[in-house]
Design an enzyme around this catalytic site. Structure first.
Site, PDB file in Angstrom:
ATOM      1  N   GLY A 299       0.913  -1.255   0.078  1.00  0.00           N
ATOM      2  CA  GLY A 299      -0.044  -0.027  -0.072  1.00  0.00           C
ATOM      3  C   GLY A 299       0.691   1.206  -0.026  1.00  0.00           C
ATOM      4  O   GLY A 299       2.134   1.199  -0.502  1.00  0.00           O
ATOM      5  N   SER A 300       0.236   2.304   0.462  1.00  0.00           N
ATOM      6  CA  SER A 300       1.083   3.752   0.568  1.00  0.00           C
ATOM      7  C   SER A 300       2.029   3.745   1.477  1.00  0.00           C
ATOM      8  O   SER A 300       1.883   2.872   2.592  1.00  0.00           O
ATOM      9  CB  SER A 300      -0.031   4.942   0.711  1.00  0.00           C
ATOM     10  OG  SER A 300      -0.506   4.641   2.043  1.00  0.00           O
TER      11      SER A 300
ATOM     12  N   GLU B  17       5.679  -3.492   0.966  1.00  0.00           N
ATOM     13  CA  GLU B  17       5.634  -3.036  -0.038  1.00  0.00           C
ATOM     14  C   GLU B  17       5.224  -1.862  -0.548  1.00  0.00           C
ATOM     15  O   GLU B  17       3.834  -1.784  -0.536  1.00  0.00           O
ATOM     16  CB  GLU B  17       5.291  -4.177  -1.206  1.00  0.00           C
ATOM     17  CG  GLU B  17       6.027  -5.659  -1.275  1.00  0.00           C
ATOM     18  CD  GLU B  17       7.445  -5.586  -1.648  1.00  0.00           C
ATOM     19  OE1 GLU B  17       7.869  -4.563  -2.181  1.00  0.00           O
ATOM     20  OE2 GLU B  17       7.908  -6.535  -1.557  1.00  0.00           O
TER      21      GLU B  17
ATOM     22  N   CYS C 192       2.447   0.192  -8.772  1.00  0.00           N
ATOM     23  CA  CYS C 192       3.708   1.118  -7.927  1.00  0.00           C
ATOM     24  C   CYS C 192       4.966   1.316  -8.721  1.00  0.00           C
ATOM     25  O   CYS C 192       5.267   2.220  -8.606  1.00  0.00           O
ATOM     26  CB  CYS C 192       3.903   0.100  -6.691  1.00  0.00           C
ATOM     27  SG  CYS C 192       4.298  -1.780  -7.464  1.00  0.00           S
TER      28      CYS C 192
ATOM     29  N   GLY D 170       2.039   2.559   5.510  1.00  0.00           N
ATOM     30  CA  GLY D 170       2.971   1.493   5.603  1.00  0.00           C
ATOM     31  C   GLY D 170       4.000   1.877   6.844  1.00  0.00           C
ATOM     32  O   GLY D 170       4.197   1.053   7.646  1.00  0.00           O
TER      33      GLY D 170
HETATM   34  P1  NAD Z   1      -3.295   2.473   1.436  1.00  0.00           P
HETATM   35  O1  NAD Z   1      -2.131   2.571   2.095  1.00  0.00           O
HETATM   36  O2  NAD Z   1      -4.294   3.800   1.343  1.00  0.00           O
HETATM   37  O3  NAD Z   1      -4.206   1.166   1.807  1.00  0.00           O
HETATM   38  C1  NAD Z   1      -3.707  -0.225   1.567  1.00  0.00           C
HETATM   39  C2  NAD Z   1      -4.293  -0.914   2.819  1.00  0.00           C
HETATM   40  O4  NAD Z   1      -4.060  -0.746   3.848  1.00  0.00           O
HETATM   41  C3  NAD Z   1      -5.860  -1.144   2.371  1.00  0.00           C
HETATM   42  O5  NAD Z   1      -6.256  -2.254   2.486  1.00  0.00           O
HETATM   43  C4  NAD Z   1      -6.328  -0.086   3.678  1.00  0.00           C
HETATM   44  O6  NAD Z   1      -7.682  -0.329   4.007  1.00  0.00           O
HETATM   45  C5  NAD Z   1      -5.290  -0.630   4.671  1.00  0.00           C
HETATM   46  N1  NAD Z   1      -5.175   0.580   5.707  1.00  0.00           N
HETATM   47  C6  NAD Z   1      -5.514   1.851   5.787  1.00  0.00           C
HETATM   48  N2  NAD Z   1      -5.197   2.337   7.125  1.00  0.00           N
HETATM   49  C7  NAD Z   1      -4.584   1.404   7.704  1.00  0.00           C
HETATM   50  C8  NAD Z   1      -3.744   1.188   8.828  1.00  0.00           C
HETATM   51  N3  NAD Z   1      -3.858   2.484   9.959  1.00  0.00           N
HETATM   52  N4  NAD Z   1      -3.264   0.104   9.484  1.00  0.00           N
HETATM   53  C9  NAD Z   1      -3.293  -1.117   8.523  1.00  0.00           C
HETATM   54  N5  NAD Z   1      -3.863  -1.053   7.323  1.00  0.00           N
HETATM   55  C10 NAD Z   1      -4.486   0.003   6.957  1.00  0.00           C
HETATM   56  O7  NAD Z   1      -2.885   2.331  -0.094  1.00  0.00           O
HETATM   57  P2  NAD Z   1      -3.933   2.212  -1.355  1.00  0.00           P
HETATM   58  O8  NAD Z   1      -4.214   3.438  -1.939  1.00  0.00           O
HETATM   59  O9  NAD Z   1      -4.983   0.997  -1.453  1.00  0.00           O
HETATM   60  O10 NAD Z   1      -2.877   1.587  -2.776  1.00  0.00           O
HETATM   61  C11 NAD Z   1      -2.029   2.562  -3.617  1.00  0.00           C
HETATM   62  C12 NAD Z   1      -0.610   2.503  -2.870  1.00  0.00           C
HETATM   63  O11 NAD Z   1      -0.218   1.322  -2.891  1.00  0.00           O
HETATM   64  C13 NAD Z   1       0.257   3.057  -3.805  1.00  0.00           C
HETATM   65  O12 NAD Z   1       1.256   4.019  -3.130  1.00  0.00           O
HETATM   66  C14 NAD Z   1       1.093   2.065  -4.593  1.00  0.00           C
HETATM   67  O13 NAD Z   1       2.350   2.490  -5.046  1.00  0.00           O
HETATM   68  C15 NAD Z   1       1.155   1.154  -3.408  1.00  0.00           C
HETATM   69  N6  NAD Z   1       1.542  -0.205  -3.994  1.00  0.00           N
HETATM   70  C16 NAD Z   1       2.702  -0.794  -3.739  1.00  0.00           C
HETATM   71  C17 NAD Z   1       3.300  -1.969  -4.491  1.00  0.00           C
HETATM   72  C18 NAD Z   1       4.343  -2.530  -4.060  1.00  0.00           C
HETATM   73  O14 NAD Z   1       4.591  -3.833  -4.423  1.00  0.00           O
HETATM   74  N7  NAD Z   1       5.648  -1.739  -3.729  1.00  0.00           N
HETATM   75  C19 NAD Z   1       2.263  -2.605  -5.215  1.00  0.00           C
HETATM   76  C20 NAD Z   1       0.785  -2.039  -5.178  1.00  0.00           C
HETATM   77  C21 NAD Z   1       0.649  -0.983  -4.914  1.00  0.00           C
END
Ligand code: NAD
Length: 479
Positions: free
Chosen positions: A218-219, A240, A274, A223
């Site tokens: 995720g973001s 990631e 990503c 993270g």
């Molecule tokens: P996000 O961080 O908003 O959410 C990711 C997940 O985290 C979701 O399931 C969300 O419900 C959960 N979440 C939210 N708050 C949380 C908390 N406090 N504790 C634990 N979990 C929580 O990210 P997004 O907008 O869903 O995804 C986009 C991002 O993901 C982009 O930055 C992208 O680059 C990244 N990404 C990285 C990879 C990689 O392998 N490096 C792959 C795909 C996406």
């Protein structure tokens, strides 16, 4: 509206509350997903913990189960791909391919051998190193490639001997819930639990005492929170995170050829990958030729509902992301940039944004400095190659990068200077099982893929058999 249920301990869990799921191509709610309660999360974690006891010791069973998972996913690929397209927005072919690739992923990890390592075997000692599964893995996933990201954790975690509690993004819960449903008959109860709900559920998972590992994609902002939360009881984390990948074009290439390939590596999944190209550094003398070709490609791209025939790019996945990309481009244009193509949302319903090529822009603008995660690409001219390398590295991101050149030695020399987990030469965002996938700096912690994923879901257990007699002291290098 279809019914989607969570899978806890091998059965459908009761839906006590729901969250809305929006089709980004229409902007309308088209389904509901369960909103997991704390008690249900507890049940999922306890089931995963209980199932771990026998699952971890039976590799033959795990392999059979993984082959069965692959077959079940192949059978369900069309239906799952269609639902994935409806909730994510990408073209149908990508939705179906995502499920098929996940089936392959299960097979790859089922076949993977993890050798038992012997680090010393002499008259003093036999020292073996064994990889032992961590236990329950809390897997928290994003919305951009829902099924691929989920199985990227589930398949190696199964191979390693772990059990999983999996949570998709609230924007794209359906195909992951379907994964749980499709695998209910082939995975032993408790081994894979799939839950859904709003963001706080992710935090409940990372705080929960049962899991020993968190696999988060995720973001960067989230993270960091995950890392802090998991630290309270020293859970292992695999993070990631986001990227702002630079592509550096050298002055010895054919600008049209390079622009043709670069375009696809930047605009796949509407830029919501990503490791997509997110900044392009071009020699000043080639700037206009590269921009002209990118503009041709952008104008020709067929944008529309991913379920429609021939569509090459869908909408942005959700309203906040649509608004963010719109704001980043508007801000850049206000600061003096030119949108050679696009520059605005497309008229009509849904979260469609026109493929945008931005020029007359530099660092200090958010769309260059931050991860745009959308179909808007800044083109950054440079005079001196060292300056381009420095600018490419001047960021807290460190996911991917690429160098484009017909001179392999020169390209390699530039690649070695880039601060990224991966540097591609003459391509970008190509990923296979054997290739470690790593985010440096703020783009992640830990490595994924093949043996690296197995390491992420295991601890090392060293077994030292003395051959020098119980009472003999044998000094070694760490004494
Ligand atoms: P996000 O961080 O908003 O959410 C990711 C997940 O985290 C979701 O399931 C969300 O419900 C959960 N979440 C939210 N708050 C949380 C908390 N406090 N504790 C634990 N979990 C929580 O990210 P997004 O907008 O869903 O995804 C986009 C991002 O993901 C982009 O930055 C992208 O680059 C990244 N990404 C990285 C990879 C990689 O392998 N490096 C792959 C795909 C996406």
């Amino acid at each position: 509206m279809g019914e989607y249920t969570m899978t806890i301990n091998g059965s459908a869990a009761e839906t006590l509350a729901t969250i809305d799921v929006v089709n980004p191509a229409t902007g309308q709610v088209f389904a509901k997903a369960p909103d997991c309660s704390r008690a249900q999360l507890d049940h999922a974690m306890k089931s995963a913990h209980k199932a771990f006891g026998s699952w971890k010791d039976d590799l033959a069973l795990r392999r059979d189960v993984m082959y069965a998972c692959a077959a079940a996913l192949e059978d369900a690929a069309e239906e799952m791909g269609r639902i994935a397209t409806m909730e994510q927005g990408f073209p149908l072919a990508m939705g179906v391919m995502g499920v098929r690739r996940s089936a392959e992923n299960f097979r790859y990890y089922a076949d993977l051998e993890t050798p038992r390592l012997v680090v010393q075997d002499d008259e003093n000692a036999l020292i073996e190193v064994v990889q032992v599964p961590l236990g329950v893995i809390a897997a928290i996933k994003p919305w951009n490639v829902p099924i691929g990201m989920a199985v990227n954790t589930v398949a190696p975690a199964f191979r390693a001997g772990c059990t999983v509690v999996l949570k998709p993004s609230p924007f794209t819960p359906l195909v992951t819930l379907m994964l749980g449903e499709v695998l209910r008959d082939v995975v032993p109860a408790g081994v894979l639990n799939v839950i859904s709900g709003a963001d706080p559920l992710g935090q409940w998972m990372t705080e929960h005492p049962v899991p020993r590992g968190v696999s988060f994609t995720g973001s960067i902002a989230t993270g960091k929170k995950v890392n802090v939360s998991a630290a309270s009881d020293l859970k292992r984390v695999l993070l990631e995170l986001g990227g702002n990948d630079p592509a550096i074009v050298l002055d010895d290439v054919d600008p049209v050829d390079v622009a043709d390939v670069l375009f696809g590596r930047a605009f796949m999944n509407a830029g919501q990958i990503c490791m997509a190209v997110k900044r392009v550094f071009v020699p000043e003398a080639m700037h206009d030729a590269i921009v002209a070709e990118l503009a041709v490609k952008a104008r020709a791209l067929k944008v529309g509902n991913g379920l429609d025939e021939g569509v090459e790019m869908g909408p942005l996945n959700n309203k906040p992301q649509f608004e963010r990309v719109s704001a980043l481009v508007a801000e850049a244009v206000e600061a003096g940039a030119t949108a050679v193509t696009g520059g605005a949302p497309l008229a009509g319903e849904g979260y469609f944004y026109a493929p945008t090529i931005l020029t007359g822009i530099a660092e200090g603008t958010r769309i260059v400095d931050e991860e745009q995660f959308g179909p808007a690409l800044p083109i950054l001219p440079y005079r001196d190659l060292n300056e381009a390398i420095e600018r490419a590295n001047a960021t807290t991101f460190g996911l991917g990068s690429s160098v484009w050149s017909n001179d392999p030695e020169r390209a390699h020399a530039v690649a070695e200077q880039l601060e990224a987990g991966t540097t591609w030469i003459n391509t970008h965002a190509m990923l296979g099982h054997v290739q470690p996938f790593v985010g440096r700096k703020w783009s992640g912690l830990g490595a994924e893929n093949g043996q690296y994923s197995i390491s992420a879901y295991t601890d090392l257990h060293t077994i030292y058999t003395s051959r020098a007699g119980a009472t003999t002291y044998v000094p070694n290098s760490t004494d």
